[in-house]
Design a protein around this motif. Structure first.
Motif, PDB file in Angstrom:
ATOM      1  N   VAL A 182      58.244  13.639 -12.117  1.00 56.97           N
ATOM      2  CA  VAL A 182      58.970  14.456 -11.270  1.00 56.97           C
ATOM      3  C   VAL A 182      58.318  15.610 -11.192  1.00 56.97           C
ATOM      4  O   VAL A 182      58.411  16.274 -10.272  1.00 56.97           O
ATOM      5  N   PHE A 183      57.600  16.316 -12.000  1.00 59.42           N
ATOM      6  CA  PHE A 183      56.553  17.251 -11.738  1.00 59.42           C
ATOM      7  C   PHE A 183      55.798  17.184 -10.803  1.00 59.42           C
ATOM      8  O   PHE A 183      55.555  18.310 -10.048  1.00 59.42           O
ATOM      9  N   LEU A 184      54.769  16.182 -10.688  1.00 58.56           N
ATOM     10  CA  LEU A 184      53.824  15.883  -9.896  1.00 58.56           C
ATOM     11  C   LEU A 184      54.541  15.665  -8.135  1.00 58.56           C
ATOM     12  O   LEU A 184      54.303  16.280  -7.338  1.00 58.56           O
ATOM     13  N   SER A 185      55.617  15.391  -8.244  1.00 62.84           N
ATOM     14  CA  SER A 185      56.319  15.195  -6.715  1.00 62.84           C
ATOM     15  C   SER A 185      56.626  16.362  -6.503  1.00 62.84           C
ATOM     16  O   SER A 185      56.722  16.841  -5.379  1.00 62.84           O
ATOM     17  N   SER A 186      57.489  17.248  -7.347  1.00 60.12           N
ATOM     18  CA  SER A 186      57.777  18.727  -6.771  1.00 60.12           C
ATOM     19  C   SER A 186      56.559  19.650  -6.251  1.00 60.12           C
ATOM     20  O   SER A 186      56.461  20.199  -5.506  1.00 60.12           O
ATOM     21  N   VAL A 253      44.193  13.534  -5.675  1.00 66.20           N
ATOM     22  CA  VAL A 253      44.586  14.180  -7.012  1.00 66.20           C
ATOM     23  C   VAL A 253      45.702  13.670  -7.375  1.00 66.20           C
ATOM     24  O   VAL A 253      45.877  13.211  -8.708  1.00 66.20           O
ATOM     25  N   LEU A 254      46.742  13.396  -6.632  1.00 66.06           N
ATOM     26  CA  LEU A 254      47.807  12.928  -6.896  1.00 66.06           C
ATOM     27  C   LEU A 254      47.891  11.583  -7.463  1.00 66.06           C
ATOM     28  O   LEU A 254      48.673  11.201  -8.522  1.00 66.06           O
ATOM     29  N   LEU A 304      54.090   5.654  -6.196  1.00 61.23           N
ATOM     30  CA  LEU A 304      54.771   6.892  -5.767  1.00 61.23           C
ATOM     31  C   LEU A 304      54.080   7.762  -5.026  1.00 61.23           C
ATOM     32  O   LEU A 304      54.644   8.383  -4.189  1.00 61.23           O
ATOM     33  N   GLY A 305      52.688   7.809  -5.323  1.00 59.55           N
ATOM     34  CA  GLY A 305      51.983   8.763  -4.506  1.00 59.55           C
ATOM     35  C   GLY A 305      51.959   8.315  -2.882  1.00 59.55           C
ATOM     36  O   GLY A 305      52.140   9.236  -2.228  1.00 59.55           O
ATOM     37  N   TRP A 306      51.789   7.015  -2.721  1.00 58.58           N
ATOM     38  CA  TRP A 306      51.898   6.416  -1.263  1.00 58.58           C
ATOM     39  C   TRP A 306      52.997   6.959  -0.753  1.00 58.58           C
ATOM     40  O   TRP A 306      53.302   7.190   0.415  1.00 58.58           O
TER      41      TRP A 306
END
Length: 591
Positions: A182-186, A253-254, A304-306
């Motif tokens: 959730v943190f990385l997404s935002s 990075v993501l 998720l990154g893609w």
């Protein structure tokens, strides 16, 4: 973007929400596809539970008879997962392809409704990239990305539940998976969407550069500007490359962070589970099931990154699509169109006509008053920049007057439906625009059914029939993009044939003989004398021979009509008219 102002940034969710009217058309197939995908994921999560039973059965000394049902269950679950994946693809493929077609059709139809002023501002490559690559991006996301963003998120949550069910302390592993995601997404959303939008705009600019270079290849070669254009293309291509590299850096990075999560989770599961097994709180089968579950969750987490990248890319594509769709047409259809009197006489009146181009500060036309009687031909004469061509665009409503009115048979053209107006008013432009189609299709471009006899008559009037017959397949010969396989005079004559097809009530000709040689000009003029007889005509003229076709001549100076009369009257009474005629004659002699 080089052609329009940069749009106000909006959130990814807000941009995707704008696709709602189209998504609603495929909501059922998307729902069924999502259910099939979720069912496949659920079936995949059953495997670790079956594995737990198998391992525990073996460690407790269970025989083959106890294993057979478990192995059969694992086989059935595996086949069910594969079948649901097949169903998901079959259910969603056709509806999303239809959605893409609908969006493209709507965009093209809207482009046809938008006024000439809009197309003057926008590059062709920008519009092309929105109609092709952006819509493909949207289709692929709706068919796959949007579904799996939901399904994979639910799969991760379901996997977390499985871990907690296997042993509550595994809940720490579940929290360690979900919270960082959730943190990385935002953190990721804003940065990537900005770069994705820049990349899509640069692709549009690059497409424009290629389009202009292909259409203008003769000019480029004639002036030896190939290396210069190549250098410009290389610079724009390098800018796109830098943007793409920036995208890759952000994604790197993501993805590195997201891919690390399952690996860390596996280690944490082994550590926590090993302690549990050692202390007798957890069976070996439960530990194997927990590790298998975390391994199964690798794909939903790694993707998720893609998926986030695709969501942001699709949001930018949505913004770019709606930028065009939101553009308002200033040439609006009247709420209650007025009919023309029957029969149509073709009386044309310009009353106190003013016109200023969009974003311009100075008017081009300043109070034009001109009456053209039915069947009369009026030549419009003036120096370059006096507003002649602008005036001709107001009759068929390619632009609308900014003051005054243009009337056809006493009816303001703004009160007529554009289809009715343009069925009675035909136009031939100085720059003949032809399409990559047959001669017949280019000539019969107007509304309504056209017979072969009408096409031949128009070609004969414009003195085209002879050279068309010499083409490989006659009127069925495709003349290539922009008609560049023909001479300038041939292109102009075909455009003239298109204008005179069907004997329109009003004919607007913008210097229709400018690209003709003297011999052909004389022949076309003789044909035009027949065409113009009985047809109300407004003809922009530069050549004295064209002026001689008119019943009257109107002199346009600095946006105003300063004199009206016959050619001989104006020669005798207007020094300005003599100057214009002398200037045009001098220019023609030099060419």
């Amino acid at each position: 973007m080089s052609t329009v102002d940069s749009p106000t940034p909006r959130s990814t969710l807000a941009s995707l929400r704008r696709l709602g009217p189209y998504v609603r058309q495929v909501r059922r197939p998307m729902a069924w596809s999502a259910l099939a995908a979720l069912g496949a994921s659920g079936a995949g999560l059953v495997i670790p539970l079956v594995t737990q039973r198998v391992v525990d059965s073996i460690t407790r000394g269970g025989g083959l008879r106890a294993l057979v049902p478990l192995l059969a269950l694992a086989l059935v679950v595996g086949l069910a997962e594969a079948g649901l994946i097949l169903v998901r693809r079959r259910v969603i493929a056709r509806p999303t392809a239809t959605l893409e077609k609908t969006m493209r059709d709507d965009l093209y139809a809207h482009l046809q409704r938008l006024p000439v002023a809009f197309h003057d501002r926008w590059q062709g490559g920008q519009l092309l990239s929105r109609a092709v690559s952006d819509l493909t991006t949207i289709r692929l996301f709706l068919a796959f990305g949007a579904i799996f963003m939901v399904v994979n998120a639910l799969t991760v949550l379901l996997g977390a539940v499985v871990l907690v069910v296997l042993w509550p302390p595994f809940g720490l592993v579940a929290v360690g998976l979900v919270v960082p995601m959730v943190f990385l997404s935002s953190l990721f959303e804003g940065r990537y969407k900005t770069v994705a939008r820049l990349s899509q705009d640069q692709v549009g600019d690059l497409a424009t550069r290629v389009e202009e270079s292909v259409l203008g290849v003769r000019v480029i070669k004639a002036f030896g500007r190939g290396p210069g254009f190549t250098a410009r293309f290389a610079a724009e291509s390098a800018a796109l490359r830098r943007t793409e590299i920036t995208k890759v850096k952000i994604l790197a990075v993501l993805w590195a962070a997201i891919i690390a999560l399952p690996e860390i989770a596996i280690g944490a599961t082994l550590l926590i589970g090993g302690i549990g097994v050692g202390q007798g709180h957890l069976s070996l089968g439960a530990l194997v099931a927990a590790v298998t579950t975390v391994v199964y969750l690798q794909w939903p987490i790694d993707s998720l990154g893609w998926l986030l990248a695709e969501a942001n890319k699709t949001a930018s594509a949505s913004d770019r699509y709606w930028e065009v769709r939101d553009a308002a047409s200033t040439i609006t259809e009247p709420t209650r169109p007025r009919p023309l009197p029957t029969p149509v006489r073709g009386a044309l009146s310009l009353r106190d006509v003013h016109f200023t181009y969009p974003d311009a500060t100075e008017p081009v036309l300043r109070g034009i008053d001109l009456e053209i009687a039915p069947g009369e031909t009026v030549a419009l004469v003036g120096l370059t920049g006096s507003g002649k061509t602008t005036l001709t665009t107001l009759v068929p409503r390619l632009f609308d007057v900014t003051g005054g009115a243009v009337l056809l048979d006493g009816v303001d053209v703004r009160e007529l439906s554009t289809s009715v107006l343009r069925a009675h008013v035909a136009t031939a432009f100085e720059d003949p625009v032809l399409f990559s189609a047959s001669v017949r299709e280019n000539v019969a471009l107007g509304p309504g059914e056209v017979t072969d006899a009408q096409v031949r008559e128009a070609l004969e009037v414009a003195h085209c029939w002879e050279f068309v017959q010499e083409l490989p397949w006659g009127v069925d010969t495709r003349i290539g993009e922009q008609g560049l396989s023909l001479s300038g005079g041939q292109r102009q004559r075909l455009a003239l044939a298109r204008a005179v097809l069907g004997r329109p009530d009003v004919l607007v000709l913008d210097d229709p003989l400018s690209a003709l040689d003297v011999h052909t000009e004389a022949e076309v003029e003789r044909a035009l004398q027949q065409v113009l007889a009985g047809v109300t005509s407004l003809v922009v003229a530069h050549r004295p021979s064209t002026v001689a076709l008119a019943d009257r001549v109107a002199l346009l100076q600095d946006g105003r009509i300063t004199a009206v009369g016959t050619h001989s009257e104006l020669l005798a009474t207007s020094a300005a008219y003599r100057h214009v005629i002398a200037s045009d004659t001098s220019e023609l002699s030099r060419t």
